[in-house]
Write a protein that holds these residues in place. Structure first.
Motif, PDB file in Angstrom:
ATOM      1  N   ILE A   1      84.111 -48.936  34.855  1.00  0.00           N
ATOM      2  CA  ILE A   1      82.935 -49.416  35.601  1.00  0.00           C
ATOM      3  C   ILE A   1      81.669 -48.822  34.991  1.00  0.00           C
ATOM      4  O   ILE A   1      80.680 -49.533  34.774  1.00  0.00           O
ATOM      5  N   ALA A   2      81.678 -47.526  34.695  1.00  0.00           N
ATOM      6  CA  ALA A   2      80.508 -46.869  34.098  1.00  0.00           C
ATOM      7  C   ALA A   2      80.165 -47.485  32.747  1.00  0.00           C
ATOM      8  O   ALA A   2      78.993 -47.738  32.451  1.00  0.00           O
ATOM      9  N   SER A   3      81.167 -47.742  31.941  1.00  0.00           N
ATOM     10  CA  SER A   3      80.941 -48.323  30.622  1.00  0.00           C
ATOM     11  C   SER A   3      80.329 -49.717  30.735  1.00  0.00           C
ATOM     12  O   SER A   3      79.396 -50.065  29.991  1.00  0.00           O
ATOM     13  N   ALA A   4      80.830 -50.515  31.675  1.00  0.00           N
ATOM     14  CA  ALA A   4      80.278 -51.865  31.875  1.00  0.00           C
ATOM     15  C   ALA A   4      78.825 -51.787  32.342  1.00  0.00           C
ATOM     16  O   ALA A   4      77.976 -52.554  31.868  1.00  0.00           O
TER      17      ALA A   4
ATOM     18  N   ASP B   1      79.706 -50.330  46.503  1.00  0.00           N
ATOM     19  CA  ASP B   1      79.371 -51.715  46.173  1.00  0.00           C
ATOM     20  C   ASP B   1      79.755 -52.062  44.729  1.00  0.00           C
ATOM     21  O   ASP B   1      80.199 -53.172  44.449  1.00  0.00           O
ATOM     22  N   ASP B   2      79.622 -51.104  43.816  1.00  0.00           N
ATOM     23  CA  ASP B   2      80.031 -51.342  42.428  1.00  0.00           C
ATOM     24  C   ASP B   2      81.544 -51.519  42.331  1.00  0.00           C
ATOM     25  O   ASP B   2      82.033 -52.379  41.595  1.00  0.00           O
ATOM     26  N   LEU B   3      82.264 -50.721  43.086  1.00  0.00           N
ATOM     27  CA  LEU B   3      83.724 -50.822  43.088  1.00  0.00           C
ATOM     28  C   LEU B   3      84.177 -52.171  43.643  1.00  0.00           C
ATOM     29  O   LEU B   3      85.035 -52.832  43.078  1.00  0.00           O
ATOM     30  N   LEU B   4      83.556 -52.603  44.737  1.00  0.00           N
ATOM     31  CA  LEU B   4      83.912 -53.893  45.334  1.00  0.00           C
ATOM     32  C   LEU B   4      83.566 -55.046  44.398  1.00  0.00           C
ATOM     33  O   LEU B   4      84.343 -55.993  44.264  1.00  0.00           O
ATOM     34  N   ALA B   5      82.425 -54.971  43.731  1.00  0.00           N
ATOM     35  CA  ALA B   5      82.038 -56.016  42.772  1.00  0.00           C
ATOM     36  C   ALA B   5      83.014 -56.049  41.596  1.00  0.00           C
ATOM     37  O   ALA B   5      83.391 -57.124  41.124  1.00  0.00           O
ATOM     38  N   TRP B   6      83.450 -54.888  41.108  1.00  0.00           N
ATOM     39  CA  TRP B   6      84.411 -54.811  40.008  1.00  0.00           C
ATOM     40  C   TRP B   6      85.721 -55.475  40.418  1.00  0.00           C
ATOM     41  O   TRP B   6      86.291 -56.260  39.661  1.00  0.00           O
TER      42      TRP B   6
ATOM     43  N   GLN C   1      86.155 -57.732  42.691  1.00  0.00           N
ATOM     44  CA  GLN C   1      85.938 -59.171  42.844  1.00  0.00           C
ATOM     45  C   GLN C   1      85.976 -59.865  41.487  1.00  0.00           C
ATOM     46  O   GLN C   1      86.608 -60.902  41.341  1.00  0.00           O
ATOM     47  N   ARG C   2      85.323 -59.282  40.483  1.00  0.00           N
ATOM     48  CA  ARG C   2      85.338 -59.871  39.139  1.00  0.00           C
ATOM     49  C   ARG C   2      86.748 -59.865  38.565  1.00  0.00           C
ATOM     50  O   ARG C   2      87.175 -60.820  37.939  1.00  0.00           O
ATOM     51  N   ALA C   3      87.489 -58.789  38.782  1.00  0.00           N
ATOM     52  CA  ALA C   3      88.865 -58.700  38.272  1.00  0.00           C
ATOM     53  C   ALA C   3      89.747 -59.738  38.948  1.00  0.00           C
ATOM     54  O   ALA C   3      90.598 -60.352  38.312  1.00  0.00           O
ATOM     55  N   HIS C   4      89.528 -59.973  40.229  1.00  0.00           N
ATOM     56  CA  HIS C   4      90.315 -60.965  40.973  1.00  0.00           C
ATOM     57  C   HIS C   4      90.027 -62.373  40.450  1.00  0.00           C
ATOM     58  O   HIS C   4      90.933 -63.157  40.238  1.00  0.00           O
ATOM     59  N   VAL C   5      88.769 -62.662  40.214  1.00  0.00           N
ATOM     60  CA  VAL C   5      88.385 -63.989  39.713  1.00  0.00           C
ATOM     61  C   VAL C   5      88.965 -64.209  38.325  1.00  0.00           C
ATOM     62  O   VAL C   5      89.490 -65.273  38.028  1.00  0.00           O
ATOM     63  N   LYS C   6      88.908 -63.189  37.457  1.00  0.00           N
ATOM     64  CA  LYS C   6      89.434 -63.323  36.098  1.00  0.00           C
ATOM     65  C   LYS C   6      90.946 -63.488  36.085  1.00  0.00           C
ATOM     66  O   LYS C   6      91.495 -64.101  35.188  1.00  0.00           O
ATOM     67  N   SER C   7      91.633 -62.933  37.078  1.00  0.00           N
ATOM     68  CA  SER C   7      93.090 -62.986  37.075  1.00  0.00           C
ATOM     69  C   SER C   7      93.648 -64.289  37.622  1.00  0.00           C
ATOM     70  O   SER C   7      94.823 -64.566  37.483  1.00  0.00           O
TER      71      SER C   7
END
Length: 105
Positions: free
Chosen positions: A61-64, A82-87, A89-95
């Motif tokens: 997350i920090a690197s992104a 909020d950053d963790l939840l957004a991460w 969400q993006r991982a779920h959409v990509k999968s």
């Protein structure tokens, strides 16, 4: 350029954690808020074990955020719940498969 983890530790206050990361020869400090540590897994805990169990996730997350230029005015990267939840969400959409949700005819 992605960051590389050097070290991670809880602050003595127990309210947040710090990651020291390498940004191509310069150090980049990352502050992980209590909310992110509590939100990352069940049961909810904010301690050194929770940090170490999830240090790779927090590093990604920090690197992104670093790659996007999402750095605080003081030069630190901050990770909150909020950053963790957004991460996640993006991982779920990509999968999801591209044809998910399509109805076969």
């Amino acid at each position: 350029m992605s960051l590389k983890l050097i070290s991670g530790m809880m602050k003595s206050s127990g309210d947040e954690a710090l990651l020291a990361m390498d940004a191509g020869g310069a150090n980049q400090m990352v502050v992980i808020g209590r909310g992110a540590l509590l939100e990352v897994a069940e049961p909810r805990r904010c301690d050194e074990n929770r940090l170490q169990e999830n240090i790779d996730l927090f590093s990604r997350i920090a690197s992104a955020k670093y790659d996007r230029g999402d750095v605080e005015p003081d030069g630190r990267i901050r990770i909150g719940a909020d950053d963790l939840l957004a991460w996640r969400q993006r991982a779920h959409v990509k999968s999801k498969p591209e044809n998910a949700g399509r109805i076969s005819e």
